[in-house]
Design an enzyme around this catalytic site. Sequence first.
Site, mmCIF file in Angstrom:
data_model
loop_
_atom_site.group_PDB
_atom_site.id
_atom_site.type_symbol
_atom_site.label_atom_id
_atom_site.label_comp_id
_atom_site.label_asym_id
_atom_site.label_seq_id
_atom_site.Cartn_x
_atom_site.Cartn_y
_atom_site.Cartn_z
ATOM 1 N N GLN A 1 -3.957 -3.283 5.743
ATOM 2 C CA GLN A 1 -4.966 -3.721 5.173
ATOM 3 C C GLN A 1 -4.194 -3.868 3.775
ATOM 4 O O GLN A 1 -3.326 -3.132 3.259
ATOM 5 C CB GLN A 1 -5.889 -2.853 4.987
ATOM 6 C CG GLN A 1 -6.893 -3.148 3.804
ATOM 7 C CD GLN A 1 -8.365 -1.874 3.926
ATOM 8 O OE1 GLN A 1 -8.081 -0.509 4.559
ATOM 9 N NE2 GLN A 1 -9.023 -2.318 3.169
ATOM 10 N N HIS B 1 -13.111 -5.831 4.513
ATOM 11 C CA HIS B 1 -13.520 -7.024 5.191
ATOM 12 C C HIS B 1 -13.171 -7.910 6.144
ATOM 13 O O HIS B 1 -12.648 -6.615 7.057
ATOM 14 C CB HIS B 1 -12.818 -8.180 3.828
ATOM 15 C CG HIS B 1 -11.377 -7.964 3.749
ATOM 16 N ND1 HIS B 1 -11.005 -6.717 3.010
ATOM 17 C CD2 HIS B 1 -10.193 -8.419 4.281
ATOM 18 C CE1 HIS B 1 -9.498 -6.749 3.458
ATOM 19 N NE2 HIS B 1 -9.317 -7.484 4.429
ATOM 20 N N ASN C 1 -9.062 -4.373 9.536
ATOM 21 C CA ASN C 1 -7.736 -3.406 8.979
ATOM 22 C C ASN C 1 -8.677 -2.896 8.751
ATOM 23 O O ASN C 1 -8.935 -3.142 7.238
ATOM 24 C CB ASN C 1 -6.413 -4.876 8.713
ATOM 25 C CG ASN C 1 -6.618 -5.821 8.877
ATOM 26 O OD1 ASN C 1 -6.240 -5.802 10.079
ATOM 27 N ND2 ASN C 1 -5.945 -7.041 8.867
HETATM 28 P P1 AMP Z 1 -5.783 -7.435 4.641
HETATM 29 O O1 AMP Z 1 -4.549 -7.658 4.868
HETATM 30 O O2 AMP Z 1 -7.014 -7.904 5.719
HETATM 31 O O3 AMP Z 1 -6.038 -6.537 3.660
HETATM 32 O O4 AMP Z 1 -6.290 -9.263 4.275
HETATM 33 C C1 AMP Z 1 -6.540 -9.033 3.138
HETATM 34 C C2 AMP Z 1 -6.777 -10.987 2.789
HETATM 35 O O5 AMP Z 1 -7.731 -11.183 2.006
HETATM 36 C C3 AMP Z 1 -5.440 -11.624 3.401
HETATM 37 O O6 AMP Z 1 -5.811 -12.487 3.795
HETATM 38 C C4 AMP Z 1 -5.725 -12.817 1.573
HETATM 39 O O7 AMP Z 1 -5.207 -13.666 1.981
HETATM 40 C C5 AMP Z 1 -6.840 -12.720 1.452
HETATM 41 N N1 AMP Z 1 -7.202 -12.652 -0.184
HETATM 42 C C6 AMP Z 1 -6.782 -11.790 -0.926
HETATM 43 N N2 AMP Z 1 -6.614 -13.197 -2.196
HETATM 44 C C7 AMP Z 1 -8.577 -13.824 -1.871
HETATM 45 C C8 AMP Z 1 -9.012 -14.453 -3.452
HETATM 46 N N3 AMP Z 1 -8.995 -14.402 -4.328
HETATM 47 N N4 AMP Z 1 -10.451 -15.373 -2.144
HETATM 48 C C9 AMP Z 1 -10.033 -15.168 -1.131
HETATM 49 N N5 AMP Z 1 -9.341 -14.468 -0.216
HETATM 50 C C10 AMP Z 1 -8.414 -13.692 -1.032
#
Ligand code: AMP
Length: 147
Positions: free
Chosen positions: A102, A108, A95
């Site tokens: 995002q 990521h 995203n």
């Molecule tokens: P996005 O919507 O693509 O920005 O997704 C961000 C992702 O990061 C989500 O799926 C969250 O669950 C994950 N996330 C947030 N904080 C952490 C963390 N400390 N360790 C692992 N995953 C995380």
Amino acid sequence: MDRSEVPMGDDTTIFGKILDGQIPCHRVYEDEHTLAFLDIFPLSPGHTLVIPKQRVAALHELSDESAAAIGRVLPRIARAILRATGATAYNVLQNNGAAAHQAVFHVHFHIIPRHGDAGLGLGWHPTALGAEAAAELRSRIADEIET
Ligand code: AMP
């Protein structure tokens, strides 16, 4: 903490803090340019995030070196997830921008193994591509590609 409380930012994102060792992660892989760890709010068992160590928010901001490093490890990590979870299908989701869902502004890639329909839901609403629009868009995009 629920998903709405996930911090945002640039070089102070939660993933930056993981890279700096300020907060822990469930690391599955690391090399000079990349890190992969389990998502803490997984959509399915084995849901893994693969990040570059370069601190930029969006895919199009990555250096060629970081992009190549990510491209090199994604298939390797996907193979490991398939073997470890027994899944035979997976989605790679990436995203860019709040409007694209995002939440963490550090590039990521999600690797999300599929175990039936649970977890990830995709809305896909295709439209028709007309010949004129296709010709115009094709040429506008092609002209913008840096070589
Ligand atoms: P996005 O919507 O693509 O920005 O997704 C961000 C992702 O990061 C989500 O799926 C969250 O669950 C994950 N996330 C947030 N904080 C952490 C963390 N400390 N360790 C692992 N995953 C995380």
